[in-house]
Design a protein around this motif. Structure first.
Motif, PDB file in Angstrom:
ATOM      1  N   UNK A  39      47.292  10.063   6.338  1.00  0.00           N
ATOM      2  CA  UNK A  39      48.660   9.842   5.865  1.00  0.00           C
ATOM      3  C   UNK A  39      49.622   9.620   7.029  1.00  0.00           C
ATOM      4  N   UNK A  40      49.464  10.407   8.105  1.00  0.00           N
ATOM      5  CA  UNK A  40      50.325  10.247   9.284  1.00  0.00           C
ATOM      6  C   UNK A  40      50.152   8.854   9.891  1.00  0.00           C
ATOM      7  N   UNK A  79      40.750  13.071  19.750  1.00  0.00           N
ATOM      8  CA  UNK A  79      40.038  14.192  19.141  1.00  0.00           C
ATOM      9  C   UNK A  79      40.711  15.505  19.485  1.00  0.00           C
ATOM     10  N   UNK A  80      40.822  16.385  18.496  1.00  0.00           N
ATOM     11  CA  UNK A  80      41.410  17.709  18.734  1.00  0.00           C
ATOM     12  C   UNK A  80      40.540  18.774  18.070  1.00  0.00           C
ATOM     13  N   UNK A  99      46.119   7.921  18.240  1.00  0.00           N
ATOM     14  CA  UNK A  99      44.987   8.558  17.572  1.00  0.00           C
ATOM     15  C   UNK A  99      45.102  10.075  17.647  1.00  0.00           C
ATOM     16  N   UNK A 100      45.431  10.571  18.812  1.00  0.00           N
ATOM     17  CA  UNK A 100      45.524  12.021  18.986  1.00  0.00           C
ATOM     18  C   UNK A 100      46.713  12.607  18.220  1.00  0.00           C
ATOM     19  N   UNK A 126      46.289  15.531  15.517  1.00  0.00           N
ATOM     20  CA  UNK A 126      47.100  16.766  15.561  1.00  0.00           C
ATOM     21  C   UNK A 126      47.729  17.034  14.192  1.00  0.00           C
ATOM     22  N   UNK A 127      48.192  15.974  13.522  1.00  0.00           N
ATOM     23  CA  UNK A 127      48.770  16.146  12.190  1.00  0.00           C
ATOM     24  C   UNK A 127      47.726  16.735  11.228  1.00  0.00           C
ATOM     25  N   UNK A 128      46.495  16.293  11.371  1.00  0.00           N
ATOM     26  CA  UNK A 128      45.424  16.862  10.556  1.00  0.00           C
ATOM     27  C   UNK A 128      45.171  18.320  10.870  1.00  0.00           C
TER      28      UNK A 128
END
Length: 189
Positions: free
Chosen positions: A76-77, A152-153, A176-177, A181-183
């Motif tokens: 969504x972000x 990737x986080x 991407x990061x 982060x939003x996820x």
């Protein structure tokens, strides 16, 4: 001819042979029947023992619902910024829990998102930080399944990594990061 055979007539020898065969057949049937009715026990069950708690560990994992929520939040972000990406969430062991491929995401983004998530959870660090470590240890990139590109986080519980979120497909690793982060933030809500 054998002297014992001379004492018995042909009829007696046939009758004796038939009786012997009948006894052998009944004995075999009884053994099969006994085995069929006996409860089955495996060798593993027969040798199992209770394991003391001091020799085991317990680990925390995201539920499928939490992983799906995190992936959807990242997607969504990205969509809010008109970016076409793929989002992958892996568990502590690097196994994929869920992958969402956004409309129009490139074919390379699927594997890249999974590998970024795997890399983040493996080192418990965002992959953007790990790219800096490559300068001191360039062979890190040779580890199978890893991808040292931003996007990737890790997701942690008590400072221990329990999952990784990877995003791929935006024009920069920084974007991407940001979506990854939003996820991760969606898991904490």
């Amino acid at each position: 001819m054998n002297p014992v055979h001379k004492k018995f007539s042909r009829r007696a020898r046939v009758a004796t042979g038939g009786a012997v065969l009948a006894v052998v057949a009944l004995a075999g049937f009884g053994a099969v029947n006994a085995n069929a009715s006996a409860p089955a026990t495996s060798s593993a069950a027969a040798t199992s023992a209770a394991v003391p708690a001091r020799v085991t560990t317990t680990s925390t994992h995201l539920t499928i619902d939490a992983a799906t929520e995190a992936a959807q939040a990242a997607l969504d972000a990205a969509e809010k910024e008109n970016q076409r990406v793929t989002v992958a969430v892996v568990d502590r062991n690097g196994n994929t829990i869920v992958t969402l491929r956004g409309d129009g995401a490139g074919p390379q983004s699927y594997e890249s998102a999974e590998r970024k998530a795997f890399t983040a959870v493996s080192w418990n660090a965002p992959t953007s930080q790990l790219t800096e470590r490559l300068q001191q240890a360039p062979t890190l990139k040779d580890i199978p399944g890893t991808l040292f590109l931003a996007g990737g986080v890790p997701v942690t519980a008590g400072n221990a990594p329990i999952a990784g979120i990877g995003v791929a497909g935006a024009p920069s690793g920084a974007l991407d990061e940001k979506f990854a982060q939003a996820g991760a933030q969606a898991v904490g809500r």
